[in-house]
Design a protein around this motif. Structure first.
Motif: not given
Length: 142
Positions: A1-4, A82-86, A88-94
């Protein structure tokens, strides 16, 4: 899963629809024409508005409201369920926190939704301490 991840100032119509879907996923959207009309100004008026993409699909977002000089408040952090816990949220906040620090903001805060305190504590946030209470002006919107 690639997230940009990308900071945006303007959103396309497709992105606006996906941003609304994210607000709905967070339980923060009240459907009305005014909300749709003000969404572009909300994005542009934020110190920074960050989105997470998986291909062409927006899967997360967060923003900072600030005068750009002293204080910054992280708001509207949400990831599709469906994508929580991966991470993504931590990366957004950081990334939002780093952007604030790069601008020289010394006060970076947020109001955590009930049950999210452990998530934010893992990212370096702490309670303000005794005597501080979040407050709302006027009647709180339903």
């Amino acid at each position: 899963m690639q997230i940009d991840y990308a900071f945006i100032r303007d959103a396309t119509n497709v992105e606006l629809e996906q941003i609304v879907a994210l607000y709905k996923a967070g339980g923060w959207w009240r459907e009305n024409p005014e909300a749709w009309a003000t969404l572009p100004a909300l994005i542009k008026g934020s110190l920074c508005f960050l989105v997470a993409r998986q291909g062409d699909r927006l899967v997360g977002m967060g923003r900072v409201i600030s005068d750009g000089v002293s204080d910054g408040y992280i708001q509207d952090v949400v990831v599709l369920e469906e994508l929580r816990g991966r991470g993504i949220g931590a990366e957004l906040v950081q990334r939002l926190g780093r952007r604030c620090r790069e601008r020289g903001l010394v006060w970076v805060a947020l109001v955590a939704e009930p049950g999210t305190r452990p998530f934010y504590e893992r990212l370096g946030f702490s309670l303000l301490g005794a005597g501080y209470e979040p407050m709302f002006y006027g009647k709180r919107p339903e």
